[in-house]
Design a protein around this motif. Structure first.
Motif, PDB file in Angstrom:
ATOM      1  N   ASN A 160       3.056  -4.333  25.667  1.00 39.68           N
ATOM      2  CA  ASN A 160       3.371  -3.175  25.831  1.00 39.68           C
ATOM      3  C   ASN A 160       4.481  -2.678  24.600  1.00 39.68           C
ATOM      4  O   ASN A 160       5.435  -2.094  24.608  1.00 39.68           O
ATOM      5  N   GLY A 161       3.758  -2.920  23.429  1.00 39.15           N
ATOM      6  CA  GLY A 161       4.179  -2.526  21.999  1.00 39.15           C
ATOM      7  C   GLY A 161       5.458  -3.471  21.516  1.00 39.15           C
ATOM      8  O   GLY A 161       5.984  -3.259  20.667  1.00 39.15           O
ATOM      9  N   THR A 162       5.769  -4.372  22.247  1.00 40.88           N
ATOM     10  CA  THR A 162       6.533  -5.453  21.739  1.00 40.88           C
ATOM     11  C   THR A 162       6.142  -6.783  21.384  1.00 40.88           C
ATOM     12  O   THR A 162       5.449  -7.369  22.491  1.00 40.88           O
ATOM     13  N   GLU A 163       6.530  -7.543  20.308  1.00 38.03           N
ATOM     14  CA  GLU A 163       6.035  -8.695  20.016  1.00 38.03           C
ATOM     15  C   GLU A 163       6.316 -10.085  21.160  1.00 38.03           C
ATOM     16  O   GLU A 163       7.579  -9.979  21.287  1.00 38.03           O
ATOM     17  N   ALA A 164       5.564 -10.841  21.390  1.00 29.97           N
ATOM     18  CA  ALA A 164       5.903 -11.906  22.347  1.00 29.97           C
ATOM     19  C   ALA A 164       5.081 -13.163  22.167  1.00 29.97           C
ATOM     20  O   ALA A 164       3.849 -12.921  21.714  1.00 29.97           O
ATOM     21  N   LEU A 165       5.218 -14.139  22.443  1.00 30.19           N
ATOM     22  CA  LEU A 165       4.485 -15.412  22.487  1.00 30.19           C
ATOM     23  C   LEU A 165       3.858 -15.416  23.674  1.00 30.19           C
ATOM     24  O   LEU A 165       4.604 -15.523  24.881  1.00 30.19           O
ATOM     25  N   ALA A 166       2.500 -15.554  23.629  1.00 27.98           N
ATOM     26  CA  ALA A 166       1.711 -15.517  25.153  1.00 27.98           C
ATOM     27  C   ALA A 166       2.196 -16.788  26.105  1.00 27.98           C
ATOM     28  O   ALA A 166       2.024 -16.626  27.282  1.00 27.98           O
ATOM     29  N   CYS A 167       2.506 -17.917  25.341  1.00 27.77           N
ATOM     30  CA  CYS A 167       2.629 -19.156  26.052  1.00 27.77           C
ATOM     31  C   CYS A 167       3.937 -19.036  26.976  1.00 27.77           C
ATOM     32  O   CYS A 167       4.159 -19.766  27.672  1.00 27.77           O
ATOM     33  N   SER A 168       5.035 -17.877  26.519  1.00 27.09           N
ATOM     34  CA  SER A 168       6.303 -18.031  27.082  1.00 27.09           C
ATOM     35  C   SER A 168       6.499 -16.649  28.035  1.00 27.09           C
ATOM     36  O   SER A 168       7.354 -16.655  28.599  1.00 27.09           O
ATOM     37  N   HIS A 169       5.552 -15.890  27.650  1.00 25.17           N
ATOM     38  CA  HIS A 169       5.614 -14.431  28.431  1.00 25.17           C
ATOM     39  C   HIS A 169       5.055 -14.478  29.660  1.00 25.17           C
ATOM     40  O   HIS A 169       4.067 -14.904  30.038  1.00 25.17           O
ATOM     41  N   LYS A 170       6.050 -13.840  30.688  1.00 25.58           N
ATOM     42  CA  LYS A 170       5.460 -13.928  32.204  1.00 25.58           C
ATOM     43  C   LYS A 170       4.858 -12.475  32.223  1.00 25.58           C
ATOM     44  O   LYS A 170       5.496 -11.500  32.248  1.00 25.58           O
ATOM     45  N   PRO A 171       3.604 -12.454  32.539  1.00 26.26           N
ATOM     46  CA  PRO A 171       2.952 -10.931  32.467  1.00 26.26           C
ATOM     47  C   PRO A 171       3.207 -10.117  33.844  1.00 26.26           C
ATOM     48  O   PRO A 171       3.645 -10.887  34.913  1.00 26.26           O
ATOM     49  N   ALA A 172       3.204  -8.857  33.794  1.00 23.36           N
ATOM     50  CA  ALA A 172       3.279  -8.078  34.826  1.00 23.36           C
ATOM     51  C   ALA A 172       2.264  -6.963  34.940  1.00 23.36           C
ATOM     52  O   ALA A 172       1.351  -6.782  34.006  1.00 23.36           O
TER      53      ALA A 172
END
Length: 232
Positions: free
Chosen positions: A56-68
């Motif tokens: 959603n336009g913000t950088e994040a690590l996929a392994c720690s991000h909780k998707p919505a």
């Protein structure tokens, strides 16, 4: 849950029933839904940085991000997209060389106290994920900008008690470096390690001033005099 993934010129939406991290979700999609989906991963524990993406336009690590539901997943910006969510990190890493972001060989042993060891402990935790590089808006107008990715690492070595040629490292970040940063702070909140490149760039500016350097963009205001390489 519907997840949209930017794949080249199109955006593909996947509707899956899944609970887990974004990396686990992408793996599930590749394994059970679409084997052509391409992404990068490594340690799966927020250490290697290879799974960095934009959510959603913000950088994040996929392994720690909780998707919505409704999340849009995109590759990092400012880097060549190889395929889907995988980008070529050669250019970001090359800026480290231009900024001389390494420790110089020293002759003899240098004893460091506890305070000296702690001086750049946080900067040493950089995992090379490229999130700050992706978040930086300066590249839209200045693609040769060394950027927060390299400059925060430059400060790590400028502040190292073992660095003999501090002045040489500062000189390496004068052009296309510390003075081109807008101090917008976009790089700070996206760092998964809590590093603040903006603060490190400010420290490099301060240290540069102490060594007699100044913003080369201001030279015209002083009759074109070059204060960037003083001699003592």
């Amino acid at each position: 849950m519907k997840i949209a993934v930017k794949r080249g010129d199109e955006t593909v939406t996947y509707d899956v029933d899944f609970d887990g991290t974004l990396l686990e979700l992408l793996t599930h999609i590749k394994t059970h839904v679409d084997p052509t989906l391409t992404f990068a991963s490594g340690c799966r524990s927020s250490v290697c940085g290879s799974c960095a993406v934009r959510v959603n336009g913000t950088e994040a690590l996929a392994c720690s991000h909780k998707p919505a539901d409704g999340d849009l997943i995109e590759p990092l910006r400012n880097a060549e997209v190889l395929r889907d969510l995988v980008v070529n990190m050669d250019r970001p890493l090359a800026f480290n060389a231009g900024a001389q972001a390494w420790i110089d060989p020293v002759s003899g042993a240098i004893r460091m106290g506890h305070a000296e060891e702690k001086a750049n402990e946080l900067q040493s935790d950089c995992i090379l994920c490229g999130s700050c590089y992706s978040a930086c808006p300066v590249y839209a107008v200045k693609p040769d900008f060394e950027g927060p990715f390299a400059l925060t690492r430059s400060w790590r070595y400028v502040s190292d008690a073992r660095t003999a040629d501090v002045r040489g490292k500062l000189e390496a970040v004068q052009q296309n470096g510390i003075w081109d940063c807008t101090l917008c702070n976009e790089c700070v909140p996206v760092c998964p390690q809590g590093i603040a490149p903006k603060q490190d760039i400010n420290m490099l500016r301060s240290k540069s001033g102490m060594e007699g350097f100044m913003d080369p963009n201001m030279m015209g205001g002083f009759g074109g005099l070059d204060f960037g390489a003083p001699s003592f």
